[in-house]
Write a protein that holds these residues in place. Sequence first.
Motif, PDB file in Angstrom:
ATOM      1  N   VAL A 149      35.534  33.591  38.816  1.00  0.00           N
ATOM      2  CA  VAL A 149      36.922  34.005  39.012  1.00  0.00           C
ATOM      3  C   VAL A 149      37.403  34.797  37.802  1.00  0.00           C
ATOM      4  O   VAL A 149      38.032  35.850  37.932  1.00  0.00           O
ATOM      5  CB  VAL A 149      37.833  32.781  39.257  1.00  0.00           C
ATOM      6  CG1 VAL A 149      39.304  33.193  39.190  1.00  0.00           C
ATOM      7  CG2 VAL A 149      37.522  32.139  40.597  1.00  0.00           C
ATOM      8  N   ALA A 150      37.104  34.301  36.607  1.00  0.00           N
ATOM      9  CA  ALA A 150      37.517  34.990  35.387  1.00  0.00           C
ATOM     10  C   ALA A 150      36.885  36.378  35.301  1.00  0.00           C
ATOM     11  O   ALA A 150      37.551  37.356  34.922  1.00  0.00           O
ATOM     12  CB  ALA A 150      37.153  34.161  34.159  1.00  0.00           C
ATOM     13  N   ASN A 151      35.608  36.483  35.631  1.00  0.00           N
ATOM     14  CA  ASN A 151      34.937  37.784  35.607  1.00  0.00           C
ATOM     15  C   ASN A 151      35.516  38.732  36.646  1.00  0.00           C
ATOM     16  O   ASN A 151      35.637  39.942  36.403  1.00  0.00           O
ATOM     17  CB  ASN A 151      33.442  37.605  35.846  1.00  0.00           C
ATOM     18  CG  ASN A 151      32.730  36.963  34.670  1.00  0.00           C
ATOM     19  OD1 ASN A 151      33.189  37.055  33.531  1.00  0.00           O
ATOM     20  ND2 ASN A 151      31.617  36.299  34.932  1.00  0.00           N
ATOM     21  N   LEU A 152      35.864  38.182  37.799  1.00  0.00           N
ATOM     22  CA  LEU A 152      36.485  39.003  38.829  1.00  0.00           C
ATOM     23  C   LEU A 152      37.804  39.586  38.331  1.00  0.00           C
ATOM     24  O   LEU A 152      38.069  40.784  38.503  1.00  0.00           O
ATOM     25  CB  LEU A 152      36.712  38.175  40.087  1.00  0.00           C
ATOM     26  CG  LEU A 152      37.487  38.852  41.228  1.00  0.00           C
ATOM     27  CD1 LEU A 152      36.733  40.079  41.740  1.00  0.00           C
ATOM     28  CD2 LEU A 152      37.728  37.871  42.363  1.00  0.00           C
ATOM     29  N   LEU A 153      38.628  38.780  37.704  1.00  0.00           N
ATOM     30  CA  LEU A 153      39.906  39.261  37.191  1.00  0.00           C
ATOM     31  C   LEU A 153      39.724  40.342  36.139  1.00  0.00           C
ATOM     32  O   LEU A 153      40.493  41.311  36.080  1.00  0.00           O
ATOM     33  CB  LEU A 153      40.719  38.095  36.624  1.00  0.00           C
ATOM     34  CG  LEU A 153      41.284  37.123  37.662  1.00  0.00           C
ATOM     35  CD1 LEU A 153      41.924  35.917  36.982  1.00  0.00           C
ATOM     36  CD2 LEU A 153      42.300  37.810  38.560  1.00  0.00           C
ATOM     37  N   THR A 154      38.684  40.199  35.336  1.00  0.00           N
ATOM     38  CA  THR A 154      38.408  41.222  34.320  1.00  0.00           C
ATOM     39  C   THR A 154      38.202  42.585  34.967  1.00  0.00           C
ATOM     40  O   THR A 154      38.617  43.617  34.430  1.00  0.00           O
ATOM     41  CB  THR A 154      37.168  40.838  33.505  1.00  0.00           C
ATOM     42  OG1 THR A 154      37.414  39.605  32.820  1.00  0.00           O
ATOM     43  CG2 THR A 154      36.830  41.906  32.473  1.00  0.00           C
ATOM     44  N   SER A 155      37.589  42.604  36.145  1.00  0.00           N
ATOM     45  CA  SER A 155      37.314  43.870  36.821  1.00  0.00           C
ATOM     46  C   SER A 155      38.562  44.503  37.420  1.00  0.00           C
ATOM     47  O   SER A 155      38.527  45.661  37.837  1.00  0.00           O
ATOM     48  CB  SER A 155      36.278  43.653  37.937  1.00  0.00           C
ATOM     49  OG  SER A 155      36.853  42.959  39.040  1.00  0.00           O
ATOM     50  N   GLY A 156      39.667  43.765  37.461  1.00  0.00           N
ATOM     51  CA  GLY A 156      40.864  44.273  38.119  1.00  0.00           C
ATOM     52  C   GLY A 156      41.810  45.058  37.238  1.00  0.00           C
ATOM     53  O   GLY A 156      42.773  45.647  37.740  1.00  0.00           O
ATOM     54  N   TYR A 157      41.568  45.075  35.932  1.00  0.00           N
ATOM     55  CA  TYR A 157      42.468  45.830  35.055  1.00  0.00           C
ATOM     56  C   TYR A 157      42.281  47.322  35.301  1.00  0.00           C
ATOM     57  O   TYR A 157      41.152  47.819  35.334  1.00  0.00           O
ATOM     58  CB  TYR A 157      42.223  45.466  33.594  1.00  0.00           C
ATOM     59  CG  TYR A 157      42.803  44.113  33.240  1.00  0.00           C
ATOM     60  CD1 TYR A 157      44.109  44.006  32.778  1.00  0.00           C
ATOM     61  CD2 TYR A 157      42.064  42.946  33.412  1.00  0.00           C
ATOM     62  CE1 TYR A 157      44.656  42.764  32.474  1.00  0.00           C
ATOM     63  CE2 TYR A 157      42.597  41.702  33.126  1.00  0.00           C
ATOM     64  CZ  TYR A 157      43.901  41.615  32.651  1.00  0.00           C
ATOM     65  OH  TYR A 157      44.451  40.381  32.367  1.00  0.00           O
ATOM     66  N   ALA A 163      44.616  43.835  44.675  1.00  0.00           N
ATOM     67  CA  ALA A 163      43.651  43.252  45.611  1.00  0.00           C
ATOM     68  C   ALA A 163      42.706  42.300  44.888  1.00  0.00           C
ATOM     69  O   ALA A 163      42.352  41.232  45.412  1.00  0.00           O
ATOM     70  CB  ALA A 163      42.870  44.363  46.308  1.00  0.00           C
ATOM     71  N   THR A 164      42.297  42.670  43.688  1.00  0.00           N
ATOM     72  CA  THR A 164      41.418  41.797  42.908  1.00  0.00           C
ATOM     73  C   THR A 164      42.110  40.480  42.599  1.00  0.00           C
ATOM     74  O   THR A 164      41.526  39.398  42.748  1.00  0.00           O
ATOM     75  CB  THR A 164      41.019  42.498  41.596  1.00  0.00           C
ATOM     76  OG1 THR A 164      40.419  43.752  41.884  1.00  0.00           O
ATOM     77  CG2 THR A 164      40.050  41.651  40.802  1.00  0.00           C
ATOM     78  N   HIS A 178      42.257  38.339  45.751  1.00  0.00           N
ATOM     79  CA  HIS A 178      40.972  37.712  46.058  1.00  0.00           C
ATOM     80  C   HIS A 178      40.727  36.525  45.123  1.00  0.00           C
ATOM     81  O   HIS A 178      40.212  35.479  45.548  1.00  0.00           O
ATOM     82  CB  HIS A 178      39.844  38.727  45.932  1.00  0.00           C
ATOM     83  CG  HIS A 178      39.647  39.574  47.153  1.00  0.00           C
ATOM     84  ND1 HIS A 178      39.025  39.115  48.287  1.00  0.00           N
ATOM     85  CD2 HIS A 178      40.000  40.855  47.416  1.00  0.00           C
ATOM     86  CE1 HIS A 178      38.993  40.071  49.205  1.00  0.00           C
ATOM     87  NE2 HIS A 178      39.582  41.140  48.697  1.00  0.00           N
ATOM     88  N   ALA A 179      41.074  36.676  43.856  1.00  0.00           N
ATOM     89  CA  ALA A 179      40.889  35.576  42.912  1.00  0.00           C
ATOM     90  C   ALA A 179      41.775  34.387  43.287  1.00  0.00           C
ATOM     91  O   ALA A 179      41.341  33.228  43.242  1.00  0.00           O
ATOM     92  CB  ALA A 179      41.195  36.049  41.500  1.00  0.00           C
ATOM     93  N   ILE A 180      43.022  34.664  43.650  1.00  0.00           N
ATOM     94  CA  ILE A 180      43.943  33.596  44.045  1.00  0.00           C
ATOM     95  C   ILE A 180      43.428  32.882  45.286  1.00  0.00           C
ATOM     96  O   ILE A 180      43.451  31.643  45.372  1.00  0.00           O
ATOM     97  CB  ILE A 180      45.352  34.178  44.273  1.00  0.00           C
ATOM     98  CG1 ILE A 180      45.971  34.599  42.928  1.00  0.00           C
ATOM     99  CG2 ILE A 180      46.260  33.174  44.988  1.00  0.00           C
ATOM    100  CD1 ILE A 180      47.242  35.420  43.053  1.00  0.00           C
ATOM    101  N   GLN A 181      42.962  33.656  46.262  1.00  0.00           N
ATOM    102  CA  GLN A 181      42.424  33.065  47.488  1.00  0.00           C
ATOM    103  C   GLN A 181      41.203  32.191  47.174  1.00  0.00           C
ATOM    104  O   GLN A 181      41.057  31.085  47.703  1.00  0.00           O
ATOM    105  CB  GLN A 181      42.038  34.167  48.469  1.00  0.00           C
ATOM    106  CG  GLN A 181      41.414  33.688  49.758  1.00  0.00           C
ATOM    107  CD  GLN A 181      42.419  33.033  50.699  1.00  0.00           C
ATOM    108  OE1 GLN A 181      43.622  33.107  50.445  1.00  0.00           O
ATOM    109  NE2 GLN A 181      41.929  32.395  51.732  1.00  0.00           N
TER     110      GLN A 181
END
Length: 571
Positions: free
Chosen positions: A41-49, A116-117, A120-123
């Motif tokens: 999840v943390a890595n996914l959020l990193t990709s959203g910036y 969107a990122t 997806h992380a929240i979901q």
Amino acid sequence: MKKYIFGLSMMAVGLLFASCSDKLDEQPDSRWIHIDSSDKVANLLTSGYPSSVPAVICELMGDNLVDNNVVVPATHNDAYSLFHEEAYKWEDINSYSTSEDDTPLEIWDKYYFGIATANHAIQAMKEMSADPAHDPELAHSWGEAHIMRAYFHFVLVNVFAEAYKDETKSAEDWGIPYVTTVEEVVRVDYSKPEYRKKVSEVYKLIEQDIQEGIDLIDDSKYTVPAYHFNRNAAYAFAARFYLFKRDYQNSLKYADLALGANPATSLRKWASMSANTISTLLNDYNDEKAPCNYLLLTTFSLQDRMLSACRYAINSGAKNVKVKMARTGKEATVNIPATKDLIYEGGGPNWSSRIPAFDGKIYRWNAGSEYGSWLFRVYEYFEYTNKIAGIGYVHIIYQPFTAEETLLCRAEAKLYLGDRAGAIQDLGAWTASKMIDTDLTQSNINNKYKGTADDNIFVNDMHPDKMSSEFKVLTGDDLNVLNCILHFRRIETMFEGLRWFDIKRYGITVKHIYRGPQDYDATCDVLEWNDPRRVVQIPYNAVDAGYPSNDRSLDTNDGNDLRTLGYSVVK
């Protein structure tokens, strides 16, 4: 519980409203990522910036840049990109390719990609835990995702919609879609009421996300906090959001939390920055460990190349320029302010001439200083993908939130809360950080910002009371301090685009005098406080796909409409 997320391609997620691509109908196969742990999840959020910011568009639409075709005699330079000229003329911005940097599409795409990122992380977290906000493994990411979602919508609504006025009037202005769910179909009709929100609704949802996430941020979870919404960045965002909403008490609260008991220790240390080379300056300025850099974004941007094209620049002005008015065709004589004086050469209330911190750090083009100058901070990094061929990617690091800008937010909040002395104290701390050793006082503020916008280029032609009857109108010493704050914000955020947001929220009148590369005569256009062209048009890709465009047309038939005033006579 298994959770999967599609690879977040530009067309699938970022370009929410564009026409369908054949690729969307294909099975993604290896592009699926299994999200089933806090680390993922943390890595996914990193990709959203986002890898883009609206700085170029906002700087061109604002009043920091002049058209060198007007202020430099006998020049007929092309814009670096055709859409730059459209932005400067406040036209619909359409002359760009889908792969071009700094465009409205890039902002729309990249920020909705980030939204969107976050969704997806929240979901994923909801499926991993019954209460993610109180789950020790997920709480921090829950907070980061909500702050990210709030900020990305905040940028979009301030670019593609009217400025916030008040709860009543902003309920009449169309905003942007506020997306809070994961979409499982290729195409969603975001023009439906459940998606398309009014500006007041967008602000309410932003506030909900801020309050949901801000207390959960844990800096110890980050390897490099400056490239994430760390706690100070989240506080700084909240301070700016509440300032724009005119909730000054909350703006002060969060600015205090970001700045701490002694803000001077967090401000940029200009005296210790090496000016030996531009590379060393950039490394010092963009240091992720510097306490002033609350948030850093690495972007694909051509702003440096736009400025070096010599068409638009921070430059000298010109007096008694003969022009034709854009809306009436009438002739007039106008003066063009020297923006280099407004930003770094023209002195301030407690300093004369150039800001000392900028000595040795201002660069001019090889063609000569007559084409303008720029502070080193906008210089690009080049990432080679093939050194032999000389090709690669252009990066610029932006600072969406800094201690200095947050200090100026706090000064503005204090002023409206009746603490003018506290506001001046914060402004004095800002000048001290710029290596200015003269105390800032009400007296020298009054002397610098006296008069009106007609006779003093440091005074803003503001109309916030016409935007909202709830706006507190400042006069006398308070008004002078406000002009000082807006001047310092203009300096602090040069090249960042925030001046454009100040123009919108204060209803500041802007004049642009321009001459196209094939034109002989100069043209003057005026942007009044209620001019609909203050709203950037929705990207044509989204409009072509059916999303409603913004109404940016001027009502030239109503003689009582303020949009028609100011075009025949310019003082």
